[in-house]
Design an enzyme around this catalytic site. Structure first.
Site, PDB file in Angstrom:
ATOM      1  N   GLU A  50       3.426   5.191  -3.569  1.00 27.30           N
ATOM      2  CA  GLU A  50       3.664   6.322  -4.650  1.00 27.30           C
ATOM      3  C   GLU A  50       5.007   6.740  -4.376  1.00 27.30           C
ATOM      4  OE1 GLU A  50      -0.483   5.379  -4.264  1.00 27.30           O
ATOM      5  OE2 GLU A  50       0.873   5.915  -2.647  1.00 27.30           O
ATOM      6  N   ASP A  62       0.981  -1.163  -0.216  1.00 31.37           N
ATOM      7  CA  ASP A  62       0.031  -0.016  -0.142  1.00 31.37           C
ATOM      8  C   ASP A  62       0.758   1.462  -0.182  1.00 31.37           C
ATOM      9  OD1 ASP A  62      -2.302   1.821  -0.020  1.00 31.37           O
ATOM     10  OD2 ASP A  62      -3.251   0.384   1.845  1.00 31.37           O
ATOM     11  N   ASP A  80      -7.960   4.753  -3.707  1.00 30.98           N
ATOM     12  CA  ASP A  80      -9.067   4.988  -2.812  1.00 30.98           C
ATOM     13  C   ASP A  80     -10.412   5.676  -3.474  1.00 30.98           C
ATOM     14  OD1 ASP A  80      -7.737   3.317  -0.703  1.00 30.98           O
ATOM     15  OD2 ASP A  80      -6.785   5.116   0.083  1.00 30.98           O
TER      16      ASP A  80
END
Length: 952
Positions: free
Chosen positions: A560, A557, A634
């Site tokens: 980035e 997760d 998300d």
């Protein structure tokens, strides 16, 4: 590593030889075994002083262009070092140099260094813009010298461009459009495009980049702004701090709307409460030139904007995770256009911004352009073929094969944010089995650790008393378990200290005492995934704490990396600076690639047998070689976000990365759904939204449910007698029935470099009407998927491509191609169509992919034209297929003869069944058959691996 080192030394030696050759002679070019170096005699200003052409295949050409007389020896993170160059010839033609392979010509100007690509017959495929194709401008950051880079190519009027990763502005064809390429939650940037002209470009750069217009979006004050009363200088901003009482806090004039990140929101009015707020900006805008202005709306909360009374945007996103919308306006100089931006922040501080790009010439806007903030030199790979599939195959030749995913991964994934206890997870799986709802995978999301122990990988034993027993329970119930692993570590934890003592933690977040959102807020940072030793340590910790317990798969997760959500791009660079390879400005976009590399290589070294599975929130070119599936982040529980996922998934898949998924239902929940009362309109909309998203989600590469409260298990969404429950169960079972088809597509991804989720242009390239369709796609070669993404919609327009015939999957009704029709879409069904000439292998209903059954596989033959399909099988969990241990059965339909051939089985693997039972179902214009037809009364054909022929 030895091969990479040898290659680096070889490259340096070649450059030195080339430079020496230049100094000893007046030659304008030099040949070396891997390619050609050209020294233009009269390059344009800020262009390349030297150009290198390296054929990596007969249809794969690597181009490098440097501002100096040498090239950087740095190895590419995306292009594999062991791609072997091919034979080529060189011919001088006046002021041009022609480098030719057996299938490609590269024509380079000896004067300017401009490059053109042509086929073996000399037909131009792609050419650089004349006098300005390359721009290389020196820059320096963090004491590291580099260049700002741009490469521009010409583009024909009828060209369509796809790829660039996954973006959320609901765009499918990037011809004439602009996209900023950086990583962000819900945004995945992959610097690769594929054209309907059957070529592709991989832009080999890792910094913040732009496709299309190289300029940044500017503030709206570049336009003349007028308030509601017509006074020049700004728009009227009305701040309402209590919408229930319509209480106006203040009215003021604002010349910019720039509240996009944690820094710029400081410019909001002090003491203004966002809890029940609304802000409206109103007035007029006026351009000082004619042309197409491209607007970018950055939004969170409920946002609408009207231009001259026309609603341009109506969107919602949760306050903490903004998105973007784009719209162009063809404006006339001196004309006023009314504007109204209505913004409801949705509670708490939120983000809003409106920016614009002034017009460029139509010629410039329609060119192909890549711009990057920093690099050593221009570096890109051109590739071509006879189809888009060929181009993507070349891409994977250069950047790596995508594996066959384990068969269990292609089944159903149940997740929620989050299972808070061991009992919750185990009881959920038990309920699925009790209800006979097919499932293969269950997910343990974040925060299974103690609240102050992020990064420890240790379970909070009060909530998870025996994590090993939990894993065993999942396995004993014929399922697999994926667990969330972040590259984030709280300061002071043992794992943090292991990284920190070696200098492998990014330090800016620690220095700035940044606290996360876990009450009362904890200080931590991310490890440097660009460091080889740090990657090895990351895997070692996971191996010791989690893999040892038997966890099957990894959820990576925030890759980035999202060290601080909603920070500006500039501050995000500081937070991950420096990397082991250099400045974060230079290596801004490739963190997810390096992070996945460590896990993949670590697991394969530890356990060479079991296939790696990684789910990651960010991605980059080359990710496919590390066993990854990327999900779209998300997203919000709203219809517009569902719609945006269709084009996002298509373009991501057409970026060469074949495994993609999303949070079915959307992750972040609107309050109207979170607080919906039983029997309310909001509850019914919630159920319908999940149903429609679930229907769509059954036909993307990975079938996965996830999101915040309300809980996402189908029995928590609706009771058994509700159409939502019935529909979701139907599509779950249909996915499993289609497993022989789906797993065969998965096999083709590796063996044939196939793409499972396909833009219509991939299969119907001669039909110009499909080029801009972003809400239909092919799922494999046979099935056309047409999701429903509007509330209470019970029909939709569908275009049936290419003058071919189509069959309704549910009824078997025949539909002629080359037309648009409005088709029915009842609550419980999404429009699905099968292409004539298809052979669809359909298995029995099973409850998990490894379930053994003696039931036959039905072969649905959709007649009307010749067709074929290859059934692929292997062991399902190991890597033996890489050594040739798999089997295929080719199915062929001959329309003229009315005959189906089940071909001789090719290949074998351990545990392969020697016999297979088939039932054949023929569907024709005059004999429609539903996919749901009871086929038990049909004749069973026994297949023992030898060719069979079955007549209509």
């Amino acid at each position: 590593m030895m091969n990479q080192g040898k290659l680096k030394l070889k490259v340096i030696a070649v450059f030195l030889m080339a430079i020496m050759g230049m100094s000893c002679s007046n030659k304008q070019w030099e040949s070396y075994p891997e390619g050609i170096v050209i020294y233009p005699s009269d390059p344009s200003e800020n262009s390349a002083q030297v150009v290198r052409i390296t054929p990596l295949g007969d249809e794969i050409i690597k181009v490098s262009a440097s501002a100096t007389q040498a090239f950087s020896p740095a190895e590419s993170l995306t292009v594999l070092p062991d791609v072997k160059p091919v034979k080529f010839n060189v011919e001088e033609k006046e002021d041009q140099l022609v480098i030719s392979t057996s299938k490609t010509l590269v024509i380079v100007s000896k004067v300017t260094g401009e490059v053109e690509f042509a086929d073996e017959n000399g037909k131009t495929i792609l050419e650089e813009k004349t006098n300005g194709g390359k721009t290389i401008i020196p820059m320096e950051v963090d004491g590291e010298k580099g260049y700002t880079l741009q490469q521009v190519f010409e583009s024909s009027e009828d060209e369509a461009i796809y790829g660039l990763g996954q973006h959320q502005a609901n765009e499918i064809n990037y011809k004439g459009k602009n996209e900023e390429l950086f990583q962000y939650n819900t945004k995945v940037s992959v610097p690769f495009i594929v054209s309907n002209k059957n070529y592709g470009i991989l832009w080999d750069n890792y910094s913040f980049s732009r496709y299309g217009d190289p300029r940044p979006y500017g503030q709206i004050d570049q336009l003349k702004l007028y308030d509601k009363e017509g006074n020049e200088g700004g728009l009227t901003a009305t701040y309402i701090d209590d919408t229930k009482k319509n209480h106006v806090f203040v009215v003021r004039k604002e010349s910019t709307i720039d509240y996009e990140n944690l820094e710029t929101i400081e410019n909001f009015l002090a003491d203004f409460s966002f809890d029940h707020a609304q802000i409206n900006w109103e007035g007029d805008i006026e351009a000082n030139e004619d042309g197409m202005f491209h607007f970018l709306l950055y939004y969170a909360g409920y946002t609408k904007i009207w231009i001259d009374g026309e609603l341009m945007v109506d969107k919602w996103r949760t306050a903490w995770n903004p998105s973007v919308a784009k719209f162009p306006i063809d404006m006339k100089k001196g004309k006023k256009y009314s504007v109204k931006l209505e913004w409801i922040p949705d509670g708490g501080v939120s983000y809003i911004g409106l920016k614009v790009l002034s017009p460029r010439s139509e010629e410039d806007q329609n060119r192909i352009s890549f711009f990057s903030e920093m690099g050593d030199q221009i570096e890109y790979v051109f590739m071509k073929g006879n189809s888009m599939d060929d181009v993507i195959s070349r891409y994977r030749t250069v950047t790596g094969k995508a594996q066959v995913m384990p068969k269990w991964a292609m089944g159903f994934w149940q997740s929620r944010e989050r299972y808070k206890t061991q009992e919750e997870l185990e009881s959920t799986l038990a309920e699925f089995r009790k209800r006979h709802i097919p499932i293969d995978n269950i997910v343990q999301d974040w925060s299974y650790w103690k609240v102050d122990d992020w990064g420890s990988h240790d379970f909070d034993e009060e909530r998870f008393p025996d994590a090993k027993r939990m894993v065993d329970y999942v396995h004993d119930n014929n399922a697999r378990i994926l667990i969330s692993v972040w590259p984030k570590f709280y300061m002071g934890t043992d794992h943090y200290n292991e990284f920190n003592e070696k200098g492998w933690m990014y330090q800016q977040a620690i220095k700035d005492s940044i606290r996360d959102w876990i009450y009362p807020g904890y200080i931590g940072s991310f490890y440097d995934a660009y460091n080889e030793g740090a990657r090895e340590l990351f895997w070692k910790q996971i191996d010791e704490k989690l893999y040892s317990k038997g966890f099957d798969a990894w959820w990576l997760d925030a890759t980035e990396p999202d060290i601080l959500s909603n920070a500006s791009v500039e501050y995000r660079k500081q937070l991950m600076n420096p990397t082991a390879l250099g400045s974060s400005t230079k290596y801004f976009n490739a963190f997810a690639l390096m992070n996945a590399k460590g896990i993949y290589e670590g697991q394969r070294a530890k356990n060479p047998t079991d296939r790696v599975f990684i789910l990651t929130r960010s991605g980059f070119a080359g990710m496919q070689r590390y066993g990854t599936t990327t999900w779209s982040g998300d997203t919000g529980t709203c219809w517009e976000d569902m719609e945006a996922q269709i084009s996002a998934g298509i373009n991501f898949s057409m970026s060469g990365l074949p495994y993609w998924t999303m949070d079915i239902g959307g992750f972040s929940v609107q309050k109207k759904f979170e607080n919906a009362r039983k029997g309310s309109a909001e509850e019914e909309e919630w159920r319908e939204l999940n149903t429609r998203w679930y229907q769509f989600g059954a036909f993307v590469p990975l079938f996965r449910v996830h999101g915040q409260y309300p809980f996402r298990e189908i029995y928590n969404i609706a009771p058994e007698n509700h159409p939502a429950y019935k529909s979701m169960l139907y599509y779950n079972k249909l996915r499993y029935r289609l497993m022989p088809y789906i797993y065969s597509l998965t096999g083709a991804i590796y063996h044939e470099d196939y793409t499972m989720m396909r833009g219509l242009a991939m299969d119907f390239s001669t039909d110009k009407r499909v080029l801009n369709i972003g809400d239909q796609y092919m799922f494999g070669s046979s099935m056309m998927v047409c999701p429903i993404y509007n509330y209470k919609e019970r029909n939709r327009d569908v275009y049936f491509p290419n003058n071919e015939g189509w069959y309704d999957l549910y009824t078997g009704k025949y539909i002629s191609g080359g037309q648009k029709l409005n088709v029915e879409a009842p609550y419980e069904r999404m429009p699905l169509f099968v292409r004539e000439g298809s052979i669809l292998p359909v298995g029995p209903v099973i409850e998990y992919t490894g379930q053994e059954t003696d039931e036959p596989v039905d072969l649905f033959v959709y007649t009307g034209k010749d067709g074929s399909f290859k059934i692929y099988e292997d062991e399902g969990t190991n890597y033996d297929y890489e050594q040739g241990e798999f089997s295929t059965i080719k199915l062929s339909w001959n329309e003229a003869a009315g005959e189906l051939t089940i071909g001789k089985r090719e290949g074998a693997y351990d545990g392969m069944a020697k016999e297979q039972a088939f039932r054949v179902v023929f569907i024709s214009k005059t004999s429609p058959v539903s996919i749901d037809k009871n086929t038990k009364d049909l004749k069973v054909v026994k297949y023992i691996g030898e060719e069979l022929k079955i007549s209509l």
